[in-house]
Scaffold this motif. Structure first.
Motif, PDB file in Angstrom:
ATOM      1  N   LEU A   5      16.677 -16.383 107.823  1.00 38.10           N
ATOM      2  CA  LEU A   5      17.795 -17.149 108.370  1.00 38.10           C
ATOM      3  C   LEU A   5      17.992 -16.826 109.847  1.00 38.10           C
ATOM      4  O   LEU A   5      18.165 -17.727 110.686  1.00 38.10           O
ATOM      5  N   LEU A   6      17.937 -15.546 110.157  1.00 39.00           N
ATOM      6  CA  LEU A   6      18.094 -15.141 111.551  1.00 39.00           C
ATOM      7  C   LEU A   6      17.004 -15.748 112.438  1.00 39.00           C
ATOM      8  O   LEU A   6      17.283 -16.338 113.489  1.00 39.00           O
ATOM      9  N   GLY A   9      17.421 -19.436 112.829  1.00 39.55           N
ATOM     10  CA  GLY A   9      18.550 -19.712 113.707  1.00 39.55           C
ATOM     11  C   GLY A   9      18.195 -19.526 115.166  1.00 39.55           C
ATOM     12  O   GLY A   9      18.659 -20.271 116.042  1.00 39.55           O
ATOM     13  N   MET A  10      17.361 -18.537 115.437  1.00 35.22           N
ATOM     14  CA  MET A  10      16.944 -18.307 116.822  1.00 35.22           C
ATOM     15  C   MET A  10      15.991 -19.407 117.289  1.00 35.22           C
ATOM     16  O   MET A  10      16.128 -19.934 118.394  1.00 35.22           O
ATOM     17  N   ARG A  12      15.794 -22.282 116.254  1.00 31.77           N
ATOM     18  CA  ARG A  12      16.507 -23.545 116.309  1.00 31.77           C
ATOM     19  C   ARG A  12      17.066 -23.794 117.712  1.00 31.77           C
ATOM     20  O   ARG A  12      17.163 -24.931 118.165  1.00 31.77           O
ATOM     21  N   LYS A  13      17.434 -22.725 118.374  1.00 25.08           N
ATOM     22  CA  LYS A  13      17.990 -22.853 119.715  1.00 25.08           C
ATOM     23  C   LYS A  13      16.907 -23.007 120.759  1.00 25.08           C
ATOM     24  O   LYS A  13      17.077 -23.707 121.746  1.00 25.08           O
TER      25      LYS A  13
ATOM     26  N   LEU B  96      22.988  -7.553 108.501  1.00 25.99           N
ATOM     27  CA  LEU B  96      22.044  -8.623 108.203  1.00 25.99           C
ATOM     28  C   LEU B  96      22.553  -9.538 107.093  1.00 25.99           C
ATOM     29  O   LEU B  96      22.383 -10.757 107.143  1.00 25.99           O
ATOM     30  N   ILE B  99      24.524 -12.319 108.482  1.00 24.68           N
ATOM     31  CA  ILE B  99      23.970 -12.909 109.696  1.00 24.68           C
ATOM     32  C   ILE B  99      24.362 -14.371 109.855  1.00 24.68           C
ATOM     33  O   ILE B  99      24.400 -14.900 110.969  1.00 24.68           O
ATOM     34  N   PHE B 103      25.686 -18.159 113.089  1.00 19.79           N
ATOM     35  CA  PHE B 103      25.327 -19.569 113.238  1.00 19.79           C
ATOM     36  C   PHE B 103      26.397 -20.509 112.693  1.00 19.79           C
ATOM     37  O   PHE B 103      26.117 -21.658 112.354  1.00 19.79           O
TER      38      PHE B 103
END
Lengths: 169, 169
Positions: A5-6, A9-10, A12-13, B96, B99, B103
């Motif tokens: 997910l992290l 999410g990164m 995605r930007k 974590l 996390i 978002f």
DNA sequence: AATGACATGTAAAGAGTTACATGATTCA
DNA sequence: TGAATCATGTAACTCTTTACATGTCATT
């Protein structure tokens, strides 16, 4: 899944390569998040295999070539699903790391107070670290306030218990 | 090591066998602590190999024989050392698992508010569970107040963020 | 000339968990 | 008779980390 997910999410930007992701995590999230280099590379690999992200090779000057990853549509929908699951579910951060407090009564209150003070200083150190990062990180302010809130809770608890022990002593 | 500390701390108060330890953890610590049956048996084995605990076999009626463990002097000094280390060191419980909050801005505030409310209910559920246990567990009151403090921090944070989102909306 | 940044990865080891295996006993 | 309790454990799997491997480029 939280790690994925992290990373999603990164990505995605902005598109990123492994080294870059590691750098960011070390610099801005190292305090809160545990996610090491080989894990990042591995997760990027499996997410690419699963079609969540795509990669292209890129080279700048004579530096080693980089594998730059971008999120795909499949990845975006995975992100959406994982995000909702993660926010809606509160997984109580395991209190095992703090199990020692259960046995505080095994120490005489004098020593307990000293150890708690040591602990408090470490918490304070983290608060200070957080405050230093505060300017730099963009988009991660929620994480900061969250972390702050919990560090403050830790401090309040420490003060309360210390007071109790002092009054007995 | 935290798991060993927990087991040593329990055996310090009274001799116990594996099944009994598991029962206690499931009944009283399951919410806060993650430590499964096979892990318990394994840790008991290695701690016996290391001379931290000793065991004797016991049988009651026709029930299966039990291996009852008691802490040794070596184990007691290990306990003392582990306990001091654990209390003095604050290891920030990895964020974590949470996390997703980083978002939050990927969702429109309406849905975010709903998901946060869901999360809040789960936290409330844990608070209620804790309160129910409160009478039963002896010696674990420190753990309870600690857990409470952090659950309250979580709730306060949720309320704050929800308010923020609502005011924008 | 040496160190550290840049860049990617593999291999081995560790820690825990889930699922499996076993078998008697008690209670409904 | 069937399910739950009592009691111990092993095997396979997963996830993550540490340590290792490699090589260029920039800086001191």
């Amino acid at each position: 899944m939280e790690r994925k997910l992290l990373l999603l999410g990164m990505l995605r930007k902005q598109e990123m390569h492994g080294y870059q992701i590691n750098e960011f995590i070390d610099a801005h999230l190292g305090i809160s998040v545990q996610l090491k280099k080989p894990t990042v590379y591995k997760l990027l690999g499996t997410m690419e295999d699963d079609g969540w992200i795509s990669s292209r090779e890129e080279q700048e000057g004579n530096y080693p070539p980089r594998r730059v990853y971008a999120i795909t549509e499949v990845g975006e929908s995975s992100f959406q699903r994982l995000l909702r699951d993660n926010i809606a579910a509160y997984q109580p951060s395991s209190y095992l790391g703090n199990i020692g407090i259960v046995f505080l009564d095994a120490l005489d209150s004098e020593e307990a107070i000293i150890l708690l003070a040591e602990r408090r200083q470490k918490v304070m150190g983290l608060v200070r670290e957080l405050n230093n990062h505060e300017e730099l990180v963009e988009g991660f302010s929620m994480m900061l306030s969250y972390h702050h809130q919990h560090l403050n809770a830790e401090m309040d608890w420490l003060d309360e218990v210390t007071d109790q022990l002092s009054s007995i002593h």
